[in-house]
Write a protein that holds these residues in place. Structure first.
Motif, PDB file in Angstrom:
ATOM      1  N   ALA A 257       0.833  -1.206   0.000  1.00 52.93           N
ATOM      2  CA  ALA A 257       0.000   0.000   0.000  1.00 52.93           C
ATOM      3  C   ALA A 257       0.866   1.253   0.000  1.00 52.93           C
ATOM      4  CB  ALA A 257      -0.918  -0.011   1.210  1.00 52.93           C
ATOM      5  N   THR A 258       0.566   2.172  -0.930  1.00 52.06           N
ATOM      6  CA  THR A 258       1.253   3.449  -0.968  1.00 52.06           C
ATOM      7  C   THR A 258       0.225   4.577  -0.940  1.00 52.06           C
ATOM      8  OG1 THR A 258       1.243   3.872  -3.366  1.00 52.06           O
ATOM      9  CG2 THR A 258       2.941   2.371  -2.523  1.00 52.06           C
ATOM     10  N   ASP A 259       0.715   5.803  -0.704  1.00 51.75           N
ATOM     11  CA  ASP A 259      -0.149   6.969  -0.878  1.00 51.75           C
ATOM     12  C   ASP A 259      -0.117   7.374  -2.348  1.00 51.75           C
ATOM     13  OD1 ASP A 259       2.251   8.335  -1.280  1.00 51.75           O
ATOM     14  OD2 ASP A 259       2.218   9.328   0.677  1.00 51.75           O
ATOM     15  N   ASP A 260      -0.731   8.493  -2.681  1.00 50.59           N
ATOM     16  CA  ASP A 260      -0.794   8.859  -4.095  1.00 50.59           C
ATOM     17  C   ASP A 260       0.519   9.421  -4.620  1.00 50.59           C
ATOM     18  OD1 ASP A 260      -0.777  11.336  -2.902  1.00 50.59           O
ATOM     19  OD2 ASP A 260      -2.683  12.012  -3.747  1.00 50.59           O
ATOM     20  N   ARG A 261       1.539   9.464  -3.763  1.00 48.49           N
ATOM     21  CA  ARG A 261       2.890   9.827  -4.208  1.00 48.49           C
ATOM     22  C   ARG A 261       3.763   8.596  -4.420  1.00 48.49           C
ATOM     23  NH1 ARG A 261      -0.383  14.156  -3.805  1.00 48.49           N
ATOM     24  NH2 ARG A 261       0.754  16.129  -3.836  1.00 48.49           N
ATOM     25  N   GLY A 262       3.275   7.433  -4.029  1.00 55.59           N
ATOM     26  CA  GLY A 262       4.055   6.212  -4.143  1.00 55.59           C
ATOM     27  C   GLY A 262       4.821   5.850  -2.901  1.00 55.59           C
ATOM     28  N   ARG A 263       4.576   6.580  -1.794  1.00 54.44           N
ATOM     29  CA  ARG A 263       5.290   6.327  -0.535  1.00 54.44           C
ATOM     30  C   ARG A 263       4.531   5.292   0.285  1.00 54.44           C
ATOM     31  NH1 ARG A 263       5.540  11.105   0.913  1.00 54.44           N
ATOM     32  NH2 ARG A 263       7.719  11.720   0.650  1.00 54.44           N
ATOM     33  N   TYR A 311       0.524  10.738  -8.329  1.00 46.70           N
ATOM     34  CA  TYR A 311       0.506   9.843  -9.476  1.00 46.70           C
ATOM     35  C   TYR A 311      -0.943   9.658  -9.916  1.00 46.70           C
ATOM     36  CZ  TYR A 311       0.153   5.294 -11.808  1.00 46.70           C
ATOM     37  OH  TYR A 311      -0.171   4.270 -12.669  1.00 46.70           O
ATOM     38  N   ALA A 312      -1.242  10.046 -11.147  1.00 46.32           N
ATOM     39  CA  ALA A 312      -2.601   9.919 -11.691  1.00 46.32           C
ATOM     40  C   ALA A 312      -2.583   8.823 -12.752  1.00 46.32           C
ATOM     41  CB  ALA A 312      -3.057  11.242 -12.303  1.00 46.32           C
ATOM     42  N   PRO A 313      -3.096   7.649 -12.445  1.00 48.08           N
ATOM     43  CA  PRO A 313      -3.031   6.546 -13.410  1.00 48.08           C
ATOM     44  C   PRO A 313      -3.829   6.832 -14.672  1.00 48.08           C
ATOM     45  CG  PRO A 313      -4.407   5.946 -11.537  1.00 48.08           C
ATOM     46  CD  PRO A 313      -3.759   7.254 -11.192  1.00 48.08           C
ATOM     47  N   ARG A 314      -3.267   6.427 -15.802  1.00 47.66           N
ATOM     48  CA  ARG A 314      -3.937   6.504 -17.100  1.00 47.66           C
ATOM     49  C   ARG A 314      -3.877   5.100 -17.707  1.00 47.66           C
ATOM     50  NH1 ARG A 314      -0.630  10.943 -20.176  1.00 47.66           N
ATOM     51  NH2 ARG A 314       1.021   9.663 -19.289  1.00 47.66           N
ATOM     52  N   PRO A 315      -4.779   4.221 -17.270  1.00 48.64           N
ATOM     53  CA  PRO A 315      -4.659   2.809 -17.643  1.00 48.64           C
ATOM     54  C   PRO A 315      -4.776   2.576 -19.143  1.00 48.64           C
ATOM     55  CG  PRO A 315      -6.211   3.126 -15.817  1.00 48.64           C
ATOM     56  CD  PRO A 315      -5.923   4.479 -16.382  1.00 48.64           C
ATOM     57  N   TRP A 316      -3.857   1.802 -19.671  1.00 49.15           N
ATOM     58  CA  TRP A 316      -3.957   1.298 -21.041  1.00 49.15           C
ATOM     59  C   TRP A 316      -3.236  -0.046 -21.118  1.00 49.15           C
ATOM     60  CZ3 TRP A 316       0.709   0.628 -23.636  1.00 49.15           C
ATOM     61  CH2 TRP A 316       1.815   1.337 -23.135  1.00 49.15           C
ATOM     62  N   PHE A 317      -3.737  -0.888 -21.987  1.00 47.40           N
ATOM     63  CA  PHE A 317      -3.241  -2.260 -22.088  1.00 47.40           C
ATOM     64  C   PHE A 317      -3.315  -2.692 -23.556  1.00 47.40           C
ATOM     65  CE2 PHE A 317      -5.834  -1.488 -18.367  1.00 47.40           C
ATOM     66  CZ  PHE A 317      -5.031  -1.849 -17.302  1.00 47.40           C
ATOM     67  N   TRP A 318      -2.675  -3.805 -23.868  1.00 43.38           N
ATOM     68  CA  TRP A 318      -2.842  -4.386 -25.202  1.00 43.38           C
ATOM     69  C   TRP A 318      -2.578  -5.884 -25.129  1.00 43.38           C
ATOM     70  CZ3 TRP A 318       1.895  -2.671 -23.689  1.00 43.38           C
ATOM     71  CH2 TRP A 318       3.012  -3.443 -24.042  1.00 43.38           C
ATOM     72  N   SER A 319      -3.065  -6.594 -26.141  1.00 40.49           N
ATOM     73  CA  SER A 319      -2.828  -8.024 -26.260  1.00 40.49           C
ATOM     74  C   SER A 319      -2.790  -8.382 -27.734  1.00 40.49           C
ATOM     75  CB  SER A 319      -3.932  -8.816 -25.553  1.00 40.49           C
ATOM     76  OG  SER A 319      -3.721 -10.214 -25.693  1.00 40.49           O
ATOM     77  N   ASP A 320      -1.715  -9.051 -28.163  1.00 41.27           N
ATOM     78  CA  ASP A 320      -1.594  -9.526 -29.538  1.00 41.27           C
ATOM     79  C   ASP A 320      -1.931 -11.011 -29.576  1.00 41.27           C
ATOM     80  OD1 ASP A 320      -0.704  -7.057 -30.574  1.00 41.27           O
ATOM     81  OD2 ASP A 320       1.328  -7.473 -29.880  1.00 41.27           O
TER      82      ASP A 320
END
Length: 399
Positions: A257-263, A311-320
């Motif tokens: 578990a981290t805070d929104d800074r990654g700590r 840290y503001a997540p911008r989720p993206w993924f891919w699958s070939d």
């Protein structure tokens, strides 16, 4: 400031690069349990397994880059303890003092229990170079592969095996493939793709265990049927690597578990990548993705150096899979409406996820334009009316 990074994957490499790019001139030590420098994991189950990508292209950075940047690599070395008071990491080869410690330990694949044959030779997982080196020699034309698990790893393994002319059966215990990660509409497109390449898919099918004594010879289903197999691949998810953090008394909640800074709960210790969870919409989010690992690692590097940015997540993924590319932007969790569009080219289409009036995710199969436009809309917080989305002759008009 002495910075020690535990773990040698995408997040670790991105963190080290960002520290140097941001001007940190102090010692940086990267410790990884594998005997190789940080490498890309996504190609392992695709081009690398097919032999289309060599080890040199798999590497995230060349050996000369690490030397030029003054990053000390301690490879084949495993951390065993963290003394938080003394700020010392103990490994199986010595100890390392730190002023800031970053845990980029990744995740490990879930395995079938030994009691049902999960320990037998011939039963494989796909996560590391060593896993591929163990699996690849068995992927010979005409052999029979059973894949257990209908998530992305299992489906990618099935696609590669069919390209290599193996007979492939994929088993999914849930009612459908991709049940945890994608809408039924997306799963339907992927199912049709695999069946068109003669992959046998058994959904809603539980297993009783792996048959064989000295090595795997098949899979026994819960209904008593036996599926003969020359080898078995299990793709039943991953578990974040939290054991070291737990032993060290750090907070754990769906990962480290981290805070929104990654700590973490220790102000001198940070975490990033697949092992870390962050606050997200009233709960916690742990992203298993290359993009998430890079973005969070770079935010942590900046914050170690004093930036103090969320840290503001911008989720993206891919699958070939086969000749198809599935691209995903956003997170569809909690959606209450789906709209679909056919692809602008042959074969595929896009699936758009809404929560109320808000667009939250898009899956695009063989439709790069739908993916890029959907990603831009989501990141800008813009949500076209679903009816307008379906009716649009050109998606670019939505921008």
């Amino acid at each position: 400031m002495r910075i020690v990074i535990l773990g040698a994957g995408q997040a670790a490499a991105s963190l080290a690069a960002r520290l140097r790019a941001a001007g940190h001139a102090g010692p940086v030590t990267l410790i990884g349990s594998e005997p190789v420098a940080p490498y890309q994991r996504p190609p392992l189950s695709k081009d690398y397994l097919l032999g289309r990508m060599g080890l040199d292209r798999l590497m995230l950075r060349g050996a000369d880059w690490w030397a030029a940047q003054g990053v000390t690599l301690r490879l084949g070395e495993t951390a065993t303890a963290i003394d938080r008071d003394a700020r010392i990491v103990t490994t199986d080869r010595g100890s390392h003092a730190y002023d800031a410690l970053v845990l980029t330990l990744g995740a490990r694949p879930r395995r079938l229990p030994a009691g049902i044959g999960g320990h037998l030779p011939g039963v494989h997982v796909i996560r590391s170079l060593a896993d591929i080196e163990a699996l690849a020699p068995g992927l010979q034309p005409g052999r029979r592969l059973v894949v257990i698990g209908g998530g992305y790893i299992g489906l990618e393994a099935a696609a590669v095996a069919r390209k290599l002319d193996l007979s492939v059966t994929l088993i999914e215990a849930a009612p459908r493939i991709l049940g945890r990660v994608a809408a039924a509409e997306t799963a339907g497109m992927i199912r049709d793709l695999h069946r068109s390449h003669r992959v046998t898919i058994l959904e809603g099918t539980a297993i009783a265990g792996i048959t064989g004594t000295d090595r795997a010879t098949g899979v026994r289903l819960a209904d008593g049927r036996d599926l003969p197999a020359d080898l078995v691949v299990t793709g039943i998810g991953v578990t974040p690597e939290t054991a070291l953090a737990e032993r060290s008394g750090l907070g754990i909640d769906n990962g480290i578990a981290t805070d929104d800074r990654g700590r973490t709960s220790d102000p001198a210790i940070w975490a990033a990548g697949d092992c870390a969870s962050i606050p997200w919409q009233g709960g916690r989010l742990r992203l298993e993705s290359v993009g998430g690992a890079i973005d969070m690692a770079e935010a942590v590097a900046d914050n170690i150096l004093g930036a103090d940015r969320a840290y503001a997540p911008r989720p993206w993924f891919w699958s070939d899979q086969f000749d198809a590319k599935l691209q995903i932007a956003g997170l569809g969790t909690g959606h209450d409406r789906i709209v679909t569009r056919p692809a602008e080219g042959p074969h595929g289409g896009s699936v758009w996820y809404y929560r109320g009036a808000r667009l939250i995710a898009v899956d695009a199969l063989n439709d790069a334009r739908a993916y890029m436009i959907g990603k831009r809309l989501i990141e800008a917080g813009r949500s076209p009316d679903p009816a307008a989305l379906v009716a649009a002759a050109d998606l670019r008009a939505l921008l």
